[in-house]
Design an enzyme around this catalytic site. Sequence first.
Site, mmCIF file in Angstrom:
data_model
loop_
_atom_site.group_PDB
_atom_site.id
_atom_site.type_symbol
_atom_site.label_atom_id
_atom_site.label_comp_id
_atom_site.label_asym_id
_atom_site.label_seq_id
_atom_site.Cartn_x
_atom_site.Cartn_y
_atom_site.Cartn_z
ATOM 1 N N ASP A 1 -17.371 -26.221 -36.492
ATOM 2 C CA ASP A 1 -17.948 -27.500 -36.066
ATOM 3 C C ASP A 1 -19.308 -27.694 -36.724
ATOM 4 O O ASP A 1 -20.309 -27.286 -36.191
ATOM 5 C CB ASP A 1 -18.071 -27.529 -34.542
ATOM 6 C CG ASP A 1 -18.447 -28.890 -33.999
ATOM 7 O OD1 ASP A 1 -18.409 -29.858 -34.765
ATOM 8 O OD2 ASP A 1 -18.781 -28.969 -32.811
ATOM 9 N N GLU B 1 -24.512 -35.940 -35.358
ATOM 10 C CA GLU B 1 -23.349 -36.263 -34.520
ATOM 11 C C GLU B 1 -23.485 -35.628 -33.151
ATOM 12 O O GLU B 1 -23.245 -36.252 -32.118
ATOM 13 C CB GLU B 1 -22.058 -35.789 -35.207
ATOM 14 C CG GLU B 1 -20.774 -36.232 -34.514
ATOM 15 C CD GLU B 1 -20.262 -35.262 -33.460
ATOM 16 O OE1 GLU B 1 -19.377 -35.637 -32.679
ATOM 17 O OE2 GLU B 1 -20.760 -34.134 -33.377
ATOM 18 N N GLU B 2 -23.859 -34.343 -33.150
ATOM 19 C CA GLU B 2 -23.826 -33.567 -31.897
ATOM 20 C C GLU B 2 -24.748 -34.134 -30.826
ATOM 21 O O GLU B 2 -24.459 -34.036 -29.646
ATOM 22 C CB GLU B 2 -24.189 -32.102 -32.170
ATOM 23 C CG GLU B 2 -23.211 -31.364 -33.082
ATOM 24 C CD GLU B 2 -21.861 -31.113 -32.429
ATOM 25 O OE1 GLU B 2 -21.629 -31.582 -31.302
ATOM 26 O OE2 GLU B 2 -21.023 -30.462 -33.076
ATOM 27 N N ASP C 1 -13.239 -33.503 -37.897
ATOM 28 C CA ASP C 1 -14.200 -32.875 -36.975
ATOM 29 C C ASP C 1 -13.442 -32.179 -35.853
ATOM 30 O O ASP C 1 -13.713 -32.391 -34.678
ATOM 31 C CB ASP C 1 -15.170 -33.924 -36.414
ATOM 32 C CG ASP C 1 -16.235 -33.291 -35.529
ATOM 33 O OD1 ASP C 1 -16.503 -32.081 -35.679
ATOM 34 O OD2 ASP C 1 -16.800 -34.011 -34.675
ATOM 35 N N HIS D 1 -19.291 -24.905 -30.103
ATOM 36 C CA HIS D 1 -20.641 -25.006 -29.511
ATOM 37 C C HIS D 1 -21.177 -23.669 -28.984
ATOM 38 O O HIS D 1 -21.977 -23.662 -28.042
ATOM 39 C CB HIS D 1 -20.690 -26.061 -28.391
ATOM 40 C CG HIS D 1 -20.452 -27.461 -28.868
ATOM 41 N ND1 HIS D 1 -20.548 -28.550 -28.033
ATOM 42 C CD2 HIS D 1 -20.120 -27.961 -30.084
ATOM 43 C CE1 HIS D 1 -20.292 -29.657 -28.711
ATOM 44 N NE2 HIS D 1 -20.021 -29.324 -29.962
HETATM 45 ZN ZN LIG Z 1 -18.172 -31.714 -34.356
#
Ligand SMILES: [Zn+2]
Length: 469
Positions: free
Chosen positions: A296, A330-331, A358, A429
């Site tokens: 990611d 993005e996050e 993604d 994450h």
């Molecule tokens: Zn992502």
Amino acid sequence: MRFVRMGRAVLAAGWLCLGGTAVAEPFRVDDRAMATAALLRATALDSRLSFQIVESVTTEVGPRLAGSPGDVRAVAWAEAKLKSLGFDTVWTEPVPIPAWERGEGTAEILTPFPQPLTITALGNSVATPPMGIEAEVVAFPTLEALAAAPADSLKGRIAYVGQRMWRTQDGSAYGAVVPMRSGAAAEAAKRGAVATLIRSVGTDTHRFPHTGMMRYEAGLPQIPVAALSNPDADLLERQLRHGKPVTVRLRLSPTTGPERQSRTVIAEIRGRERPEEIVLLGAHLDSWDLGTGAIDDGAGIGIVTAAATLIRDLPQRPRRTIRVVLFAAEEIGLVGGRAYAMAHRAELPNHVLATEADFGGGRVWRLETRLPEARRPEAKPFATALLPLGIALDGNEAHGGPDLGPMRAVGVPVLTLAQDGSDYFDVHHTADDTLDKIDPAALAQATAAYAIIAWLAAEGEGDLRSGAE
Ligand SMILES: [Zn+2]
């Protein structure tokens, strides 16, 4: 919302300029382009380029939280990489962002059985006082249960929400569970809580907590919020089952600084006949700070960059331009996707297709469209070319990708190549998001799928635009 309305108005005007037709010419692909798609499929399956790109970004940059020094290095890395791969043009665009930094985080159970807990702050969380917060924990199985608790019932307490995530191929459980991560702190604050803990939004049993973005609500106290790793959530729940008060000390020291600037990095393979028409391949350049951003979204960066490069290496350029967009930030709230749609609103009517990678490095198993029912047969060439990769055409509610929302909302056609996400949320994450989680063969298959989609969309006659949303 204000932005989307503006975009729609501008877009409608754009389409009128294109000739005022309500329905575009149907999309179709000739035999020669289909033969080239087969060639591209074989080349992509043999290529290690997408894996080499993920290896490069995870090794030479690593963590790249938007606004951090790693993010600045990532922008420089992406510009240099895209130039070295021979794209025709490479440029960057500014994206103003709030600068949040994680700081340190610790937690421990004080009573009834003292033990340390493994936690991490959720993105956007405020800090605790330097000495931490000590309070009794009140547990809820779900966000809905917390939201049903009476007003003031959590005064001086720490709310804990223990919703478990489950494993799915399409990742749909994430959408079902993630409101707990975004909204638990606000619901707890409404009821007087002083801090919030949640079970990690993840499918693993390892001791790496999963971070991710959370939101405060205007007019409510902002209270600190952290995620426990799944085994630590289990431990807390076991202690709670003893029926004695469980008290926890939580210390978090994140900071939110003045606005900083990140950058979206863009590169193009220029079309030979209609260079102003764009097939957009997206991924996001930023990552969370805990891991190295391999799944990611290093994987997505590798997939779309390699797919465009493989098309550039064909004997003939496609008719239309292929644009790789590595979105900033993005996050932390899809900031780069909104900035792109705003900056490019005048040319969004020229975007003939957009899709974003993604969802890790897994194999693609499904192609989803988003077409009016009468136009669905126009997706047939994509399905035919993808079938040898083990990909079925299924579903007509494609989202295209997280950064494409504002474009989709104003009518830019999108497709989704659904990757197998069965193990994606094991490391998503977390500090465990590292290169070893990427299977080069699966990544090559996904790259082949993206390359085929982009090639056909850029080479076909007519296009998938409807002229109206
Ligand atoms: Zn992502």
